[in-house]
Design an enzyme around this catalytic site. Structure first.
Site, short mmCIF file in Angstrom:
data_model
loop_
_atom_site.label_atom_id
_atom_site.label_comp_id
_atom_site.label_asym_id
_atom_site.label_seq_id
_atom_site.Cartn_x
_atom_site.Cartn_y
_atom_site.Cartn_z
N GLN A 72 0.27 2.53 -5.93
CA GLN A 72 -1.16 2.84 -5.90
C GLN A 72 -1.86 2.51 -7.23
O GLN A 72 -2.97 2.00 -7.25
CB GLN A 72 -1.35 4.32 -5.61
N SER A 93 -7.76 -1.95 -3.79
CA SER A 93 -8.44 -0.65 -3.64
C SER A 93 -9.40 -0.38 -4.77
O SER A 93 -10.53 0.08 -4.54
CB SER A 93 -7.41 0.49 -3.63
N TYR A 148 -3.18 -0.97 7.49
CA TYR A 148 -4.21 -1.93 7.88
C TYR A 148 -4.47 -1.87 9.38
O TYR A 148 -3.59 -1.50 10.15
CB TYR A 148 -3.78 -3.36 7.52
N ASP A 199 -2.92 -1.08 -7.45
CA ASP A 199 -3.58 -1.62 -6.27
C ASP A 199 -5.01 -2.07 -6.59
O ASP A 199 -5.97 -1.30 -6.50
CB ASP A 199 -3.57 -0.52 -5.19
N ARG A 214 0.86 -1.19 0.00
CA ARG A 214 0.00 0.00 0.00
C ARG A 214 0.90 1.24 0.00
O ARG A 214 0.88 2.03 0.94
CB ARG A 214 -0.86 -0.03 1.25
#
Ligand code: NAD
Length: 377
Positions: free
Chosen positions: A127, A133, A229, A130, A122
């Site tokens: 990003q 997400s 997390y 990802d 993360r």
């Protein structure tokens, strides 16, 4: 180098790992792209679109799996398909590695480089790759739309000559990517939203979207890991959380739970006594259903009406309800992953296990399980 994306194995899967837009991009950097016939059928991309984008549409899936240097797919492969992959091939998909050690072992035995999309770090750099997400974002949206359709109420407040209709009350538990999108969507539709998370920064994000944050002093350590997390709560902290949020659940029309603890079974946050007290017609959407569920009584892929008349919705793959957009962003994530590491001069995808991103997400390589977390699994 040949990139191949097969059709998904699971009958409930509507998404495709590759869309024509990404095909065009990959062909543009010199890759040969193949897709299995019908790959985009359930996300509105007919074979002809793939062909126009430059892909070869393949009928013989097994032969293509055996030829490909890079296999893209959404969900984990069927274990029987793994030995058909070419030794040295790279396979990128969700792998559910904490629950599927046999798949990982089979990948390693087959000499396949297994990339687990769940394990992509993360970080800001990663990003764009990802997929957790990009999919959670869509799941948060579709969950609210599903609730709006199923609820026997409207969401916004309406002042009419026949009287005032009060806004529907939503309670979002778990304010990660899915929870934030659920808050934003429910607010746009005019609902009154309360939200809770164990991470204090998530409560502030919820407030910035116009939700009311439920603040519970759980004592001891809460907060997040270096990856953002949540940490697992102690039994005492969980008990306190359940007690405090119970009254909000009972007062809500819709509860959406999204609370996950990375690599572990999701915590049970709403117990039966609370569900039984919820109003007739109220809904609980358990977006953690696939990782064990946050609600006592959730059954994966089913809807359960309780004695009190509330309904627990344990349907999986909420992102697949918007398959076109879910596939668009998923496929873009994979395209970004490939392009980020693609060596234009050598026309190769070098696996450098010292690289921060690859170190995080490559689980097996050259016949060995290489990821620290799974070596002794
Ligand atoms: P997730 O799916 O693992 O969990 C969903 C949410 O549940 C999280 O917000 C978590 O804190 C919460 N939760 C866990 N236990 C709970 C409990 N007992 N009660 C209430 N809530 C509980 O999370 P996610 O959506 O994958 O996001 C995790 C984090 O990663 C977030 O901080 C997010 O902002 C961050 N993130 C960072 C990047 C990046 O920098 N590239 C990208 C995406 C997400």
């Amino acid at each position: 180098m040949i990139v191949f994306a097969p059709r998904e194995n699971s009958p409930g899967e509507t998404r495709a790992a590759l869309t024509p837009v990404t095909v065009q991009r990959l062909v543009g950097i010199g890759l040969e792209v193949q897709v299995e016939h019908g790959i985009g059928q359930r996300c509105n991309h007919p074979d002809a679109e793939y062909e126009s984008a430059g892909a070869k549409v393949i009928e013989d899936r097994d032969a293509a799996l055996g030829r490909a240097d890079f296999v893209f797919r959404v969900s984990k492969p069927a274990i029987g398909e793994i030995p058909r992959l070419k030794r040295g091939a790279i396979h990128a998909s969700f792998l559910d590695p904490f629950n599927e050690p046999e798949i990982l072992k089979a990948m390693s035995d087959a000499g396949v480089t297994a990339v687990s999309l769940e394990m992509i770090p993360r970080s800001t750099l990663a990003q764009k790759m990802d997929a957790l997400s990009s999919q959670a974002n869509i799941a948060g949206y579709t969950a609210v739309i599903y609730a709006a359709e199923r609820l026997n109420k409207i969401l916004p407040m309406m002042m009419t000559p026949a009287g005032t209709v009060s806004p529907a009350k939503f309670f979002i538990i778990g304010i990660g990517v899915a929870g934030l999108q659920a808050i934003a969507t429910a607010k746009r539709l005019g609902a009154r939203v309360t939200a809770f998370d164990v991470r204090p920064e998530a409560l502030e994000q919820a407030e910035s979207l116009g939700a009311k944050a439920l603040r519970i002093d759980l004592g001891g350590e809460t907060g997040g890991t270096d990856q953002g997390y949540a940490r697992e709560l102690t039994p005492e902290q969980l008990e306190k959380q359940r007690h405090e949020q119970g009254r909000v659940c009972i007062d809500s029309d819709v509860v959406i739970t999204t609370a996950k603890v990375f690599g572990r079974k999701s915590p049970i946050l709403v117990q039966q006594d609370v569900v039984e007290q919820m109003k007739s017609g109220s809904l609980i959407i358990d977006l953690a259903a696939e990782s064990g569920g946050n609600v006592e009584g959730t059954i994966l892929n089913e809807e359960v009406v309780t004695k009190g008349g509330a309904c627990i919705i344990g349907l999986g793959n909420f992102e697949g309800r918007a398959a076109t957009h879910a596939s668009q962003v998923f496929s873009a994530n994979l395209g970004n992953f490939l392009e980020h590491f693609w060596d234009k001069e050598e026309k190769a995808f070098p696996i450098d296990l010292e690289d921060e991103i690859l170190k995080g997400c490559v689980l097996s390589h050259e016949g060995k399980i290489v990821h620290e977390r799974f070596k002794n699994h």
